[in-house]
Motif scaffolding. Structure first.
Motif, PDB file in Angstrom:
ATOM      1  N   ASP A 175     179.845  71.343  40.092  1.00 12.18           N
ATOM      2  CA  ASP A 175     180.202  70.684  41.122  1.00 12.18           C
ATOM      3  C   ASP A 175     180.104  71.425  42.304  1.00 12.18           C
ATOM      4  O   ASP A 175     180.833  70.936  43.387  1.00 12.18           O
ATOM      5  N   MET A 176     179.346  72.525  42.396  1.00 14.47           N
ATOM      6  CA  MET A 176     179.242  73.180  43.577  1.00 14.47           C
ATOM      7  C   MET A 176     178.682  72.347  44.722  1.00 14.47           C
ATOM      8  O   MET A 176     179.169  72.684  45.899  1.00 14.47           O
ATOM      9  N   ALA A 177     177.815  71.508  44.434  1.00 13.47           N
ATOM     10  CA  ALA A 177     177.436  70.590  45.565  1.00 13.47           C
ATOM     11  C   ALA A 177     178.492  69.941  46.419  1.00 13.47           C
ATOM     12  O   ALA A 177     178.603  69.952  47.662  1.00 13.47           O
ATOM     13  N   ASP A 178     179.368  69.498  45.764  1.00 13.76           N
ATOM     14  CA  ASP A 178     180.559  68.740  46.332  1.00 13.76           C
ATOM     15  C   ASP A 178     181.653  69.681  46.948  1.00 13.76           C
ATOM     16  O   ASP A 178     182.000  69.388  48.003  1.00 13.76           O
ATOM     17  N   ALA A 181     182.459  69.926  50.881  1.00 15.44           N
ATOM     18  CA  ALA A 181     183.759  70.040  51.432  1.00 15.44           C
ATOM     19  C   ALA A 181     184.347  71.245  52.332  1.00 15.44           C
ATOM     20  O   ALA A 181     185.474  71.469  52.693  1.00 15.44           O
ATOM     21  N   GLY A 182     183.450  72.290  52.106  1.00 16.19           N
ATOM     22  CA  GLY A 182     183.810  73.437  52.837  1.00 16.19           C
ATOM     23  C   GLY A 182     183.914  74.902  52.060  1.00 16.19           C
ATOM     24  O   GLY A 182     184.255  75.922  52.824  1.00 16.19           O
ATOM     25  N   SER A 183     183.377  74.802  50.843  1.00 19.48           N
ATOM     26  CA  SER A 183     183.524  76.159  50.097  1.00 19.48           C
ATOM     27  C   SER A 183     182.702  77.290  50.662  1.00 19.48           C
ATOM     28  O   SER A 183     181.812  76.868  51.418  1.00 19.48           O
ATOM     29  N   THR A 184     183.151  78.444  50.832  1.00 21.30           N
ATOM     30  CA  THR A 184     182.304  79.628  51.029  1.00 21.30           C
ATOM     31  C   THR A 184     182.099  80.526  49.977  1.00 21.30           C
ATOM     32  O   THR A 184     181.195  81.408  50.196  1.00 21.30           O
ATOM     33  N   MET A 185     182.366  80.227  48.856  1.00 18.25           N
ATOM     34  CA  MET A 185     182.172  80.993  47.597  1.00 18.25           C
ATOM     35  C   MET A 185     182.180  80.194  46.617  1.00 18.25           C
ATOM     36  O   MET A 185     182.854  79.522  46.114  1.00 18.25           O
ATOM     37  N   VAL A 186     180.843  79.917  45.753  1.00 16.35           N
ATOM     38  CA  VAL A 186     180.746  79.239  44.507  1.00 16.35           C
ATOM     39  C   VAL A 186     180.733  80.126  43.382  1.00 16.35           C
ATOM     40  O   VAL A 186     179.802  81.065  43.420  1.00 16.35           O
ATOM     41  N   ARG A 187     181.212  79.871  42.196  1.00 16.74           N
ATOM     42  CA  ARG A 187     181.385  80.649  41.278  1.00 16.74           C
ATOM     43  C   ARG A 187     180.670  80.061  40.062  1.00 16.74           C
ATOM     44  O   ARG A 187     180.956  79.157  39.432  1.00 16.74           O
ATOM     45  N   VAL A 188     179.367  80.787  39.908  1.00 19.75           N
ATOM     46  CA  VAL A 188     178.520  79.839  39.041  1.00 19.75           C
ATOM     47  C   VAL A 188     178.256  80.864  37.700  1.00 19.75           C
ATOM     48  O   VAL A 188     177.818  82.011  37.996  1.00 19.75           O
ATOM     49  N   GLY A 189     178.272  80.482  36.527  1.00 18.03           N
ATOM     50  CA  GLY A 189     178.020  81.100  35.538  1.00 18.03           C
ATOM     51  C   GLY A 189     176.845  80.596  34.530  1.00 18.03           C
ATOM     52  O   GLY A 189     175.837  81.022  34.437  1.00 18.03           O
ATOM     53  N   THR A 190     177.165  79.345  33.990  1.00 22.49           N
ATOM     54  CA  THR A 190     176.352  78.678  33.118  1.00 22.49           C
ATOM     55  C   THR A 190     174.855  78.400  33.697  1.00 22.49           C
ATOM     56  O   THR A 190     173.934  78.718  32.909  1.00 22.49           O
ATOM     57  N   ALA A 191     174.893  77.988  34.742  1.00 19.57           N
ATOM     58  CA  ALA A 191     173.505  77.851  35.684  1.00 19.57           C
ATOM     59  C   ALA A 191     172.625  79.067  35.661  1.00 19.57           C
ATOM     60  O   ALA A 191     171.571  79.068  35.859  1.00 19.57           O
ATOM     61  N   PHE A 236     188.842  69.090  46.391  1.00 20.96           N
ATOM     62  CA  PHE A 236     188.006  69.942  47.181  1.00 20.96           C
ATOM     63  C   PHE A 236     188.331  69.897  48.850  1.00 20.96           C
ATOM     64  O   PHE A 236     188.749  70.692  49.768  1.00 20.96           O
ATOM     65  N   ALA A 237     188.327  68.425  49.305  1.00 20.33           N
ATOM     66  CA  ALA A 237     188.902  68.171  50.473  1.00 20.33           C
ATOM     67  C   ALA A 237     190.543  68.788  50.858  1.00 20.33           C
ATOM     68  O   ALA A 237     190.597  69.387  51.893  1.00 20.33           O
ATOM     69  N   ASP A 238     191.123  68.484  49.836  1.00 18.27           N
ATOM     70  CA  ASP A 238     192.605  69.078  50.109  1.00 18.27           C
ATOM     71  C   ASP A 238     192.656  70.571  50.336  1.00 18.27           C
ATOM     72  O   ASP A 238     193.533  70.815  50.995  1.00 18.27           O
TER      73      ASP A 238
END
Length: 230
Positions: free
Chosen positions: A202-205, A209-219, A172-174
């Motif tokens: 792993d959305m918290a990590d 690291a700088g994500s602006t969009m998390v792709r969440v299905g199961t939760a 994520f940092a990379d």
């Protein structure tokens, strides 16, 4: 309160907690509901809970849902692998396409997008950690692809999408480093605003690291039943 509303509220709370821990504004992270294999009725219910952006992986299934839910205001994202012979439907029916990793795909999407429609939002998929089984361009190809795709009409190049190997949170940092490097070279830096990474596990990590969009299905929707895939 129904279970989908509760699930969405819980995910939004987790996003808020992750943003607070990272010192980030919660408004800087968008929730994309990954709805593949789940029926249109569940999407309609999730829409009623306040969700507007939905991500689909399988084209025919997605097209059926778009037709079934055309009375709703939904932002449709295609997040699966983009095949050359499927670009026409993507260009016509979707608001975002995340899986672009070749210039020929971007060229086809651009030529097949009606100019009367808003530009199609594009994310480059990058194989950030060199997985043999993952789609995506190589990190060292990104700069040239951005330069070429930025010149195409009817597209709006928004950023990067990555799917690191499980537990490889360092990727994520990379991805964030690569994202910032390219932003400095980008022809339209105001458009370069999306780093799509992080899922239920792993959305918290990713947010840290700088994500602006998390792709969440199961939760959001629970476990998927692939036997019902369209």
């Amino acid at each position: 309160m129904n279970t989908l509303q509760e699930a969405r509220d819980q995910v939004l709370h987790q996003i808020q907690q992750a943003c607070e821990q990272a010192g980030r504004d919660v408004q800087a992270v968008q929730l994309l509901a990954v709805s593949k294999t789940h029926p249109s009725e569940m999407l309609r219910e999730m829409h009623g809970a306040g969700q507007r952006a939905f991500g689909e992986n399988y084209l025919q299934e997605a097209l059926d849902k778009i037709e079934a839910l055309k009375d709703l205001s939904i932002e449709w994202h295609f997040i699966g692998h983009v095949q050359r012979n499927k670009t026409k439907h993507l260009a016509e029916k979707f608001d975002w396409v995340h899986g672009v990793d070749r210039l020929i795909i971007a060229e086809r999407l651009s030529s097949q997008r009606e100019s009367a429609l808003a530009p199609l939002n594009i994310c480059l998929q990058v194989n950030i950690d060199g997985q043999e089984t993952k789609d995506g361009c190589e990190p060292n190809e990104v700069s040239d692809l951005v330069a070429q795709i930025s010149k195409l009409p009817n597209l709006r190049l928004r950023g990067l999408m990555v799917i690191p190997a499980p537990e490889n949170t360092g990727a994520f940092a990379d991805a964030k480093t690569l994202f910032e490097q390219v932003k400095g070279q980008h022809a339209h830096p105001d458009d370069w605003d999306t780093l799509s990474m992080g899922m239920s596990s792993d959305m918290a990590d990713a947010i840290a690291a700088g994500s602006t969009m998390v792709r969440v299905g199961t939760a959001l929707f629970g476990a998927r039943d692939y036997s019902k895939q369209a």
